[in-house]
Design a protein around this motif. Structure first.
Motif, PDB file in Angstrom:
ATOM      1  N   THR A 281     -54.237 -17.802 -10.201  1.00 16.38           N
ATOM      2  CA  THR A 281     -53.258 -17.860  -9.105  1.00 16.38           C
ATOM      3  C   THR A 281     -52.460 -19.165  -9.099  1.00 16.38           C
ATOM      4  OG1 THR A 281     -54.945 -18.769  -7.622  1.00 16.38           O
ATOM      5  CG2 THR A 281     -54.672 -16.367  -7.627  1.00 16.38           C
TER       6      THR A 281
ATOM      7  N   GLY B  32     -44.857 -16.915  -6.606  1.00 18.35           N
ATOM      8  CA  GLY B  32     -45.039 -15.789  -5.709  1.00 18.35           C
ATOM      9  C   GLY B  32     -45.732 -16.183  -4.415  1.00 18.35           C
ATOM     10  N   PRO B  33     -45.681 -15.312  -3.387  1.00 22.83           N
ATOM     11  CA  PRO B  33     -46.250 -15.629  -2.073  1.00 22.83           C
ATOM     12  C   PRO B  33     -47.771 -15.795  -2.093  1.00 22.83           C
ATOM     13  CG  PRO B  33     -45.542 -13.336  -2.187  1.00 22.83           C
ATOM     14  CD  PRO B  33     -44.999 -14.003  -3.404  1.00 22.83           C
ATOM     15  N   ASN B  34     -48.458 -15.161  -3.031  1.00 19.81           N
ATOM     16  CA  ASN B  34     -49.916 -15.248  -3.101  1.00 19.81           C
ATOM     17  C   ASN B  34     -50.393 -16.184  -4.199  1.00 19.81           C
ATOM     18  OD1 ASN B  34     -50.304 -13.343  -0.989  1.00 19.81           O
ATOM     19  ND2 ASN B  34     -49.915 -11.683  -2.444  1.00 19.81           N
ATOM     20  N   GLN B  35     -49.477 -17.014  -4.695  1.00 25.49           N
ATOM     21  CA  GLN B  35     -49.812 -17.948  -5.755  1.00 25.49           C
ATOM     22  C   GLN B  35     -49.845 -19.375  -5.221  1.00 25.49           C
ATOM     23  OE1 GLN B  35     -46.629 -16.807  -8.510  1.00 25.49           O
ATOM     24  NE2 GLN B  35     -48.141 -15.792  -9.814  1.00 25.49           N
TER      25      GLN B  35
END
Length: 305
Positions: free
Chosen positions: A107, A120-123
């Motif tokens: 991530t 990205g939003p979840n990284q």
């Protein structure tokens, strides 16, 4: 880890081609003699048995002494082929970032400001701005350590509560550990410029739990006061890693792990020998582009020496 880049004040370079074994002897002799903050040594493989050794330095550059060391390590014939040159003054990290894509490990995404919108939003984005310090995430040693951090998180809780990053460079590994484990991280480097840069990077990446210390080796009082550590990261070079085997072992908490990098794959046996002598055993290893990253833990059957 210098990641093959010259020291901040580099003005001169020495180059010599030699067979692999001779090149390693030259590299070892020079790196063990000089302060790595003043003199950087890099090996490059051109063919299987044809290597190039490059030595970068500024005020510490002494051609006569370097020639003598090459002759001792590899003989007069190879020493006669040594060449010397000047180094163009530039921002080495800025140059290294040009055209490089973000590095993605699990991530974690290590990137420059020009690639900020590619996270990205979840990284977990770690932005390393161009500056006079070392560690952009693109080198195999840095990537190997990032993989070790991510692998530690994947094993699940409990996460490491105390983390030490020796030879932090830009602070990228310390920042990654703080962001992933949400815990305090002590990071050190012998290069004052690297420490200042790492502090700025930690602040910019919202990693308030990272404490940057200007220190040589692992014997500084500030490092021992922050321990013992559940996870120790040391991405340096083989000679200092060997010297650090005993002090790092003494900083390790019961059940903790040590991650070593800055090693050519061929140097793994030498590094393992030094740490096995301190009662540690190999848990895993990863090889990226000829560079090795080792994860070690205490061998319950061997006492601390």
């Amino acid at each position: 880890m210098l990641e093959g880049l010259p020291p901040n004040d580099a003005t001169h370079v020495m180059r010599v081609a030699a067979p692999r074994v001779a090149a390693q002897r030259i590299s070892d002799m020079i790196s063990e003699t000089f302060d790595p903050a003043e003199v950087a040594v890099a090996n490059f493989e051109r063919t299987e048995n044809d290597w190039v050794v490059e030595v970068y330095a500024g005020a510490a550059f002494d051609p006569d002494r370097l020639l003598e060391m090459v002759e001792i390590a590899a003989g007069a014939e190879i020493a006669s082929t040594v060449t010397f040159g000047d180094v163009e003054q530039k921002d080495w990290v800025a140059a290294s970032l040009e055209g490089l894509a973000p590095v993605r490990v699990g991530t974690v995404v290590v990137h420059g400001s020009h690639d900020r919108d590619r996270v990205g939003p979840n990284q977990i984005g770690i932005e390393i701005e161009a500056a006079l310090a070392f560690g952009t995430g693109h080198h195999g040693t840095t990537q190997g350590c990032l993989h070790a951090i991510v692998d530690s998180a994947r094993r699940g809780r409990p996460f490491p509560r105390r983390v030490l990053d020796v030879g932090t460079g830009t602070g990228v590994l310390a920042i990654a550990a703080e962001r992933i484990f949400h815990t305090g991280v002590v990071a050190s480097d012998i290069d004052a410029v690297a420490v200042r840069t790492a502090r700025a990077n930690a602040k910019a990446n919202k990693a308030p739990g990272v404490r940057m210390i200007h220190a040589a080796g692992a014997g500084a009082r500030a490092l021992s006061e922050g321990g013992p550590y559940d996870l120790i990261l040391a991405n340096i070079l083989l000679p200092p890693l060997k010297r650090l085997a005993r002090p790092l072992r003494r900083l390790l908490a019961p059940g903790g792990r040590i991650v070593l990098s800055g090693l050519l794959s061929a140097q793994v046996p030498a590094a393992l020998a030094a740490y096995r002598a301190q009662g540690l055993c190999l848990v895993s290893q990863r090889h990226i582009e000829g560079w090795a990253t080792l994860t070690l833990a205490v061998d319950a059957g061997r006492p601390l020496r």
